[in-house]
Write a protein that holds these residues in place. Structure first.
Motif, PDB file in Angstrom:
ATOM      1  N   LEU A  93      52.801  30.488  36.783  1.00 36.26           N
ATOM      2  CA  LEU A  93      53.211  29.523  35.755  1.00 36.26           C
ATOM      3  C   LEU A  93      52.955  28.091  36.214  1.00 36.26           C
ATOM      4  O   LEU A  93      52.471  27.255  35.447  1.00 36.26           O
ATOM      5  CB  LEU A  93      54.697  29.716  35.438  1.00 36.26           C
ATOM      6  CG  LEU A  93      55.075  31.007  34.715  1.00 36.26           C
ATOM      7  CD1 LEU A  93      56.597  31.133  34.617  1.00 36.26           C
ATOM      8  CD2 LEU A  93      54.450  31.058  33.331  1.00 36.26           C
ATOM      9  N   LEU A  94      53.290  27.802  37.472  1.00 41.33           N
ATOM     10  CA  LEU A  94      53.085  26.453  37.997  1.00 41.33           C
ATOM     11  C   LEU A  94      51.596  26.121  38.075  1.00 41.33           C
ATOM     12  O   LEU A  94      51.201  24.955  37.868  1.00 41.33           O
ATOM     13  CB  LEU A  94      53.735  26.331  39.375  1.00 41.33           C
ATOM     14  CG  LEU A  94      54.015  24.917  39.882  1.00 41.33           C
ATOM     15  CD1 LEU A  94      54.899  24.172  38.904  1.00 41.33           C
ATOM     16  CD2 LEU A  94      54.677  24.977  41.247  1.00 41.33           C
ATOM     17  N   ALA A 136      46.329  23.332  41.749  1.00 42.40           N
ATOM     18  CA  ALA A 136      46.224  24.488  40.852  1.00 42.40           C
ATOM     19  C   ALA A 136      45.482  25.635  41.526  1.00 42.40           C
ATOM     20  O   ALA A 136      45.887  26.800  41.418  1.00 42.40           O
ATOM     21  CB  ALA A 136      45.518  24.082  39.566  1.00 42.40           C
ATOM     22  N   LEU A 141      47.720  27.321  44.075  1.00 42.59           N
ATOM     23  CA  LEU A 141      48.745  28.124  43.423  1.00 42.59           C
ATOM     24  C   LEU A 141      48.165  29.425  42.873  1.00 42.59           C
ATOM     25  O   LEU A 141      48.794  30.485  42.976  1.00 42.59           O
ATOM     26  CB  LEU A 141      49.411  27.318  42.304  1.00 42.59           C
ATOM     27  CG  LEU A 141      50.351  26.197  42.767  1.00 42.59           C
ATOM     28  CD1 LEU A 141      50.720  25.292  41.597  1.00 42.59           C
ATOM     29  CD2 LEU A 141      51.608  26.782  43.398  1.00 42.59           C
ATOM     30  N   VAL A 178      50.558  24.766  34.818  1.00 45.84           N
ATOM     31  CA  VAL A 178      50.976  23.378  34.628  1.00 45.84           C
ATOM     32  C   VAL A 178      49.986  22.421  35.285  1.00 45.84           C
ATOM     33  O   VAL A 178      49.558  21.418  34.677  1.00 45.84           O
ATOM     34  CB  VAL A 178      52.390  23.158  35.200  1.00 45.84           C
ATOM     35  CG1 VAL A 178      52.758  21.670  35.182  1.00 45.84           C
ATOM     36  CG2 VAL A 178      53.416  23.962  34.419  1.00 45.84           C
ATOM     37  N   PHE A 179      49.578  22.724  36.513  1.00 44.79           N
ATOM     38  CA  PHE A 179      48.656  21.830  37.212  1.00 44.79           C
ATOM     39  C   PHE A 179      47.241  21.909  36.633  1.00 44.79           C
ATOM     40  O   PHE A 179      46.498  20.926  36.702  1.00 44.79           O
ATOM     41  CB  PHE A 179      48.660  22.135  38.706  1.00 44.79           C
ATOM     42  CG  PHE A 179      49.791  21.472  39.442  1.00 44.79           C
ATOM     43  CD1 PHE A 179      49.660  20.172  39.904  1.00 44.79           C
ATOM     44  CD2 PHE A 179      50.991  22.127  39.635  1.00 44.79           C
ATOM     45  CE1 PHE A 179      50.698  19.542  40.569  1.00 44.79           C
ATOM     46  CE2 PHE A 179      52.044  21.507  40.293  1.00 44.79           C
ATOM     47  CZ  PHE A 179      51.901  20.211  40.756  1.00 44.79           C
ATOM     48  N   PHE A 236      56.250  32.724  39.342  1.00 47.40           N
ATOM     49  CA  PHE A 236      56.415  31.276  39.259  1.00 47.40           C
ATOM     50  C   PHE A 236      55.157  30.547  39.707  1.00 47.40           C
ATOM     51  O   PHE A 236      54.802  29.512  39.139  1.00 47.40           O
ATOM     52  CB  PHE A 236      57.612  30.851  40.116  1.00 47.40           C
ATOM     53  CG  PHE A 236      57.900  29.374  40.049  1.00 47.40           C
ATOM     54  CD1 PHE A 236      58.429  28.818  38.902  1.00 47.40           C
ATOM     55  CD2 PHE A 236      57.639  28.549  41.127  1.00 47.40           C
ATOM     56  CE1 PHE A 236      58.695  27.456  38.827  1.00 47.40           C
ATOM     57  CE2 PHE A 236      57.892  27.190  41.069  1.00 47.40           C
ATOM     58  CZ  PHE A 236      58.428  26.643  39.913  1.00 47.40           C
ATOM     59  N   ALA A 237      54.467  31.072  40.720  1.00 48.75           N
ATOM     60  CA  ALA A 237      53.218  30.450  41.181  1.00 48.75           C
ATOM     61  C   ALA A 237      52.179  30.458  40.072  1.00 48.75           C
ATOM     62  O   ALA A 237      51.443  29.467  39.883  1.00 48.75           O
ATOM     63  CB  ALA A 237      52.695  31.180  42.415  1.00 48.75           C
TER      64      ALA A 237
END
Length: 199
Positions: free
Chosen positions: A57-58, A20, A23, A61-62, A54-55
């Motif tokens: 958003l990802l 995370a 990212l 998630v992490f 996208f980085a």
């Protein structure tokens, strides 16, 4: 069996946290490059913008996975309230609280990005600068709250990311704004205006 489960929870939480952070750092770096009008010879600009989004958003998630594994880890002693309310954890409350602030601020920024078209651009841009606060809080959280942050590998990781982000931010904000007119000394301008043409 208990020790094995604890090891899985701990490693999963740390791995999710490190990914995370990488990212978030990548998203900030790409954002600085885009704001600085950097040229991308191999990639079209819209593709870099998509990777930037996208980085982010990802990373969310992490971060969720990081919080999940910490929540089920019996050795972390984190309750639901201490995971949500910053600076209330018994484990390194300052550094843990900074991580919670970073996660909640990132969530708030994701909501504002979702309503970007309904916001004034100037307001959205000011709010977008808070991503620096997210990255800074995440960096301090990792350095102060991570159980293995003192290892050479992790110190090198934080040093490299801080160096890259700091250099790009300095270049971005030290560059004069487009259309800005440099200041002219008053005396020089007065002397120019008062100078007579030769007869």
């Amino acid at each position: 069996m208990t020790l094995a489960a604890f090891a899985v929870d701990w490693y999963a939480a740390r791995a999710a946290g490190v990914v995370a952070y990488l990212l978030v750092s990548a998203a900030v770096v790409l954002g600085l490059l885009l704001a600085g009008k950097a040229r991308f010879d191999r990639w079209p600009r819209f593709a870099v913008e998509d990777v930037h989004r996208f980085a982010g958003l990802l990373a969310g998630v992490f971060i969720a996975l990081h919080v999940f594994w910490l929540g089920i880890d019996s050795q972390s002693h984190l309750s639901a309230s201490t995971i949500v309310i910053p600076f209330t954890s018994s484990y390194r409350p300052l550094w843990t609280g900074l991580g919670i602030v970073a996660a909640e601020l990132l969530l708030a920024l994701a909501v504002t990005n979702n309503y970007r078209k309904r916001l004034r651009y100037s307001l959205w841009r000011r709010l977008h600068y808070l991503n620096f606060a997210v990255w800074a809080a995440a960096t301090l959280h990792g350095l102060g709250g991570g159980t293995d942050s003192g290892s050479p590998a992790f110190l090198l990781l934080y040093a490299v990311t801080t160096g890259i982000v700091g250099t790009l931010a300095l270049r971005r904000f030290s560059r004069p704004r487009p259309g800005a007119v440099p200041d002219t000394p008053t005396g020089a301008s007065a002397g120019t205006r008062s100078r007579r043409r030769p007869a």
